[in-house]
Design a protein around this motif. Structure first.
Motif, PDB file in Angstrom:
ATOM      1  N   CYS A 189       0.770  -1.151   0.090  1.00 56.71           N
ATOM      2  CA  CYS A 189       0.069  -0.002   0.152  1.00 56.71           C
ATOM      3  C   CYS A 189       0.843   1.210   0.056  1.00 56.71           C
ATOM      4  CB  CYS A 189      -0.936  -0.131   1.220  1.00 56.71           C
ATOM      5  SG  CYS A 189      -2.395  -1.000   1.180  1.00 56.71           S
TER       6      CYS A 189
ATOM      7  N   TRP B 130       0.957   4.071  -3.100  1.00 51.27           N
ATOM      8  CA  TRP B 130       0.695   5.281  -2.648  1.00 51.27           C
ATOM      9  C   TRP B 130       2.055   6.296  -3.040  1.00 51.27           C
ATOM     10  CZ3 TRP B 130      -3.294   8.184  -2.498  1.00 51.27           C
ATOM     11  CH2 TRP B 130      -3.034   9.182  -1.897  1.00 51.27           C
TER      12      TRP B 130
ATOM     13  N   GLY C 108      -4.448   1.615  -4.890  1.00 50.30           N
ATOM     14  CA  GLY C 108      -3.386   1.171  -4.246  1.00 50.30           C
ATOM     15  C   GLY C 108      -3.557   0.051  -3.608  1.00 50.30           C
ATOM     16  N   VAL C 109      -4.795   0.289  -2.568  1.00 52.26           N
ATOM     17  CA  VAL C 109      -5.268  -0.852  -1.574  1.00 52.26           C
ATOM     18  C   VAL C 109      -5.626  -1.987  -2.449  1.00 52.26           C
ATOM     19  CG1 VAL C 109      -5.505   0.698   0.520  1.00 52.26           C
ATOM     20  CG2 VAL C 109      -7.608   0.174  -0.936  1.00 52.26           C
TER      21      VAL C 109
ATOM     22  N   ALA D 134      -2.881  -3.843  -3.831  1.00 53.08           N
ATOM     23  CA  ALA D 134      -1.923  -4.455  -2.960  1.00 53.08           C
ATOM     24  C   ALA D 134      -2.730  -5.717  -2.383  1.00 53.08           C
ATOM     25  CB  ALA D 134      -1.490  -3.514  -1.821  1.00 53.08           C
TER      26      ALA D 134
END
Length: 175
Positions: free
Chosen positions: A22, A26, A93-94, A97
């Motif tokens: 993450c 980011w 991003g999350v 990930a």
């Protein structure tokens, strides 16, 4: 993951990997946005178009003058912070990930983009109404209410996507 009493739990090492990824995603997103002004401009244009479309569909006459949108007595300038590009990048991003099949990640990205874009369009249109009918509340709604709402929408959308991922039949995390 490992199984305890019939329930799947994320191992601490898996959680650490997720958090590190993450952070990496980011950092990449921040680098992309700072090095590529076109990303922010695209977010502004998407916001202007969405708000114009929504207000027009509601019977409002809408004028656009560059990055300013006018409807009735409301006039707002859309800047980078008004656009959904940063919440979208955070959400991406999350999702990227999280250890899920690439097909499910793609569904998550599409679903999240639609939810976040719709939320942002409604947010800006609502702020325009607040500016006209309750101008004393505009700053509070803009700075606190809607920014908090954006964080909550990103988080809730991720949780909804997680429910899909957890329920999806697991073949492999690499398809």
């Amino acid at each position: 993951t490992h199984v305890t009493h019939g329930k799947s739990q994320v191992a601490p090492r898996g959680m650490l990997r997720f958090l590190v990824l993450c952070g990496v995603f980011w950092a990449i997103a921040l680098g992309l946005v700072s090095a590529t002004p076109a990303v922010e401009r695209l977010g502004i244009q998407i916001t202007l178009g969405g708000v114009q479309g929504l207000l027009s569909a509601m019977g409002q006459q809408v004028l656009r003058e560059g990055d300013v949108i006018c409807a009735g007595a409301s006039r707002v300038r859309i800047v980078g912070d008004c656009s959904p590009h940063m919440p979208l990048l955070l959400f991406a991003g999350v999702v990227l990930a999280f250890p899920a099949a690439w097909r499910l990640r793609a569904v998550g990205l599409l679903f999240g983009a639609l939810v976040i874009l719709l939320f942002n369009t409604i947010r800006v249109a609502a702020l325009m109404g607040i500016q006209v009918w309750w101008p004393q509340w505009f700053e509070f709604a803009h700075v606190y209410l809607w920014q908090t709402g954006t964080i909550l929408v990103v988080f809730a959308t991720f949780l909804l996507w997680l429910r899909l991922v957890v329920r999806a039949p697991s073949r492999s995390g690499t398809d």
